[in-house]
Design an enzyme around this catalytic site. Structure first.
Site, short mmCIF file in Angstrom:
data_model
loop_
_atom_site.label_atom_id
_atom_site.label_comp_id
_atom_site.label_asym_id
_atom_site.label_seq_id
_atom_site.Cartn_x
_atom_site.Cartn_y
_atom_site.Cartn_z
N ILE A 164 -12.59 4.38 25.97
CA ILE A 164 -13.62 5.44 26.69
C ILE A 164 -14.93 4.98 26.96
O ILE A 164 -15.68 5.12 27.73
CB ILE A 164 -13.55 6.68 25.72
N GLY A 183 4.49 -11.47 -0.03
CA GLY A 183 3.68 -10.61 0.51
C GLY A 183 4.46 -9.27 0.57
O GLY A 183 4.45 -8.37 -0.59
N GLY A 242 -15.74 1.79 27.40
CA GLY A 242 -15.53 0.84 28.29
C GLY A 242 -16.35 -0.50 28.04
O GLY A 242 -16.28 -1.01 26.72
N GLU A 279 -1.72 -2.80 1.57
CA GLU A 279 -0.84 -1.99 0.86
C GLU A 279 0.43 -1.64 1.40
O GLU A 279 1.13 -0.51 1.34
CB GLU A 279 -1.76 -0.87 0.27
N THR A 325 -0.04 -9.89 -4.54
CA THR A 325 0.27 -10.71 -3.33
C THR A 325 0.20 -12.23 -3.69
O THR A 325 -0.65 -12.71 -4.30
CB THR A 325 -0.54 -10.40 -2.07
N PRO A 344 0.90 -16.41 -1.97
CA PRO A 344 1.34 -16.80 -0.43
C PRO A 344 2.69 -16.70 0.05
O PRO A 344 2.97 -16.24 1.40
CB PRO A 344 1.04 -18.27 -0.86
N1 COS Z 1 8.46 4.33 -7.73
C1 COS Z 1 9.43 3.85 -8.94
N2 COS Z 1 10.19 2.73 -8.71
C2 COS Z 1 10.23 2.04 -7.67
C3 COS Z 1 9.77 2.38 -6.73
C4 COS Z 1 8.81 3.74 -6.63
N3 COS Z 1 8.12 4.21 -5.63
N4 COS Z 1 10.04 1.61 -5.80
C5 COS Z 1 10.97 0.70 -6.17
N5 COS Z 1 10.85 0.98 -7.44
C6 COS Z 1 11.86 0.19 -8.44
C7 COS Z 1 13.38 0.26 -8.17
O1 COS Z 1 14.08 1.58 -8.72
C8 COS Z 1 13.89 -0.79 -8.78
O2 COS Z 1 14.07 -0.76 -10.33
P1 COS Z 1 15.10 -1.46 -10.97
O3 COS Z 1 14.92 -2.86 -11.05
O4 COS Z 1 15.14 -0.89 -12.35
O5 COS Z 1 16.54 -1.30 -10.12
C9 COS Z 1 12.70 -1.70 -8.49
O6 COS Z 1 11.50 -1.24 -8.41
C10 COS Z 1 12.65 -2.63 -7.38
O7 COS Z 1 12.86 -1.79 -6.32
P2 COS Z 1 13.40 -2.49 -4.88
O8 COS Z 1 14.93 -3.05 -5.21
O9 COS Z 1 13.40 -1.50 -4.03
O10 COS Z 1 12.41 -3.65 -4.57
P3 COS Z 1 12.56 -4.63 -3.26
O11 COS Z 1 12.38 -5.97 -3.92
O12 COS Z 1 13.87 -4.43 -2.37
O13 COS Z 1 11.08 -4.35 -2.64
C11 COS Z 1 9.45 -3.25 -1.32
C12 COS Z 1 10.78 -3.02 -2.14
C13 COS Z 1 9.79 -3.66 0.18
C14 COS Z 1 9.23 -1.73 -1.03
C15 COS Z 1 8.29 -3.48 -2.16
O14 COS Z 1 8.55 -5.14 -2.32
C16 COS Z 1 7.04 -3.52 -1.49
O15 COS Z 1 6.40 -2.29 -1.36
N6 COS Z 1 6.33 -4.43 -0.78
C17 COS Z 1 5.12 -4.53 -0.10
C18 COS Z 1 4.10 -4.75 -1.29
C19 COS Z 1 2.71 -4.43 -0.82
O16 COS Z 1 2.50 -3.25 -0.48
N7 COS Z 1 1.93 -5.45 -0.89
C20 COS Z 1 0.75 -5.07 -0.72
C21 COS Z 1 -0.38 -5.56 -1.51
S1 COS Z 1 -1.36 -4.60 -2.30
S2 COS Z 1 -2.86 -4.58 -0.88
#
Ligand code: COS
Length: 380
Positions: free
Chosen positions: A338, A130, A340, A364, A125, A127
């Site tokens: 519950i 996220g 209170g 996460e 993460t 700023p």
């Molecule tokens: N397993 C394997 N590969 C994955 C995957 C998974 N579960 N999810 C995504 N990918 C791959 C995709 O296939 C894609 O690969 P290519 O570049 O080869 O095409 C790449 O990762 C990007 O995937 P996507 O286009 O879905 O990414 P986005 O930028 O749209 O983001 C989310 C997707 C929102 C799901 C992601 O950014 C996310 O999980 N965000 C939250 C982050 C988080 O949990 N933060 C907490 C920090 S730790 S406390």
């Protein structure tokens, strides 16, 4: 789910440890000081809990996802913050190394993590990155035998006392979004690495969180983890497993809330009878227990199917976290209701559970990120 004898024994072990070692004095101390408690960390490490899910050849216990889920659930039932102590090494810490580390990296980093001697944290993460983790701005520029890292990671749990951080940085500035990101294992003692102030949090107090600042940090090329520019996939795969652990944490918190509520409802008298006799209370308890059972089955089943290589794992892990964390907040809300006025007082466990529950729909991946993962799996 009907457990094997091995998993029953593991559950008993985790539960006994939590009930014996997570004393109210320790829990109060964590809450009052906000500091990391090395003594309980070392005790957990002695039992091998830091490496429950790390393979035996790298110093761990070689347990499966169900064993890991039981560890987090049983610990969180007594102390949500202490469940995080044993979670990181088994999940976000070791995950990327196991997924894409080479043999040398696995042998160097995993055994000390599994033994609890070293602590490794996950720094994704930023700023401005996220939920949109792919918009990472931290950069890593190749320079001879090194990469030079610059940037700022934020809300990094465990950063103030960590030995290493798994840092995601952009190595290809021409590629936008999630492409062009690489992973580095950064020694927190390297020149140019510093941590920000300890965040004052609503809950999970006693596991410090801070920013990690990288100012011209020279990381050896041998500490590049996995293929250049292709680190994002490892983050996503690691987070799939991590989300299952956070679902288990939410389940543990909800169970703690239910148990406290049942006990209290049978003791507390109003209008001449215990409040368990009032339908307003007993129906709340029935709903809490039902939701907990639904989450429990989803989590355990997902753990088993994940290890069996189910292609639906990513979606199922997101479903487990979405449902369990939202359920946990509904249950914690009812528990305080519950109790209170007493539920609002710090002396009562449900007050702490209520605050700790709140993060489960956020870290996460927020509930909305889980909904994105689930819906993309269904709709493309
Ligand atoms: N397993 C394997 N590969 C994955 C995957 C998974 N579960 N999810 C995504 N990918 C791959 C995709 O296939 C894609 O690969 P290519 O570049 O080869 O095409 C790449 O990762 C990007 O995937 P996507 O286009 O879905 O990414 P986005 O930028 O749209 O983001 C989310 C997707 C929102 C799901 C992601 O950014 C996310 O999980 N965000 C939250 C982050 C988080 O949990 N933060 C907490 C920090 S730790 S406390």
């Amino acid at each position: 789910m009907i457990f094997s004898e091995k998993h029953e024994l593991l559950r008993k072990l985790f539960r006994r440890f939590a009930e014996t070692e997570f004393t109210s004095e320790l829990l109060d101390e964590l809450e009052e000081t906000g500091d990391f408690n090395w003594e309980i960390h070392r005790k957990m490490a002695k039992y091998g809990f830091m490496g429950v899910k790390i393979p035996v050849e790298y110093g761990g216990q070689g347990g499966d996802s169900l064993a890991y889920v039981l560890l987090v659930e049983e610990f969180a039932r007594v102390s949500p913050v202490l469940s995080i102590y044993a979670n990181t090494s088994n999940s976000l810490g070791s995950g990327p190394i196991l997924f894409c580390g080479n043999e040398e990296q696995k042998k160097k980093y995993l055994p000390p993590i599994a033994s609890g001697e070293k602590i490794l944290v996950f720094a994704l993460t930023e700023p401005g990155a996220g939920s949109d983790a792919g918009s990472t701005l931290t950069t890593a520029v190749a320079d001879g035998d090194y990469f030079v890292l610059n940037g700022r990671k934020t809300f990094i749990s465990g950063a103030p006392f960590a030995d290493y951080a798994i840092v995601y940085a952009r190595t290809d500035l021409k590629q936008a979004g999630s492409r062009g990101i690489s992973i580095f294992i950064v020694d927190m003692k390297l020149p140019g690495v510093s941590t920000g102030k300890h965040e004052k949090k609503m809950g999970i107090i006693g596991y410090p969180t801070s920013d990690v600042i990288l100012d011209n940090v020279k990381v050896r090329k041998s500490d590049l983890l996995g293929p250049l520019h292709r680190g994002f996939t490892a983050a996503m795969v690691t987070l799939d497993g991590g989300r299952l652990g956070m679902a288990a944490q939410a389940l543990g918190i909800a169970r703690g809330c239910l148990e406290e509520s049942v006990k209290y409802a049978k003791e507390r008298k109003q209008f001449g009878k215990t409040i368990s006799n009032f339908q307003g209370i007993s129906f709340m308890i029935a709903d809490m227990a039902t939701e907990i059972e639904a989450a429990r089955e989803l989590i355990y089943d997902t753990a088993v199917k994940k290890d069996a290589g189910s292609p639906e794992s990513s979606k199922r892990c997101a479903m487990a976290k979405l449902f369990a964390s939202e359920m946990c907040n509904r249950v914690a809300y009812k528990a305080v209701q519950i109790f209170g006025g007493y539920g609002y007082i710090k002396e009562y466990k449900v007050e702490r559970f209520y605050r700790d529950a709140r993060i489960t729909t956020i870290y996460e991946g927020t509930s909305q990120v889980q909904q994105m993962v689930i819906s993309r799996n269904l709709l493309g």
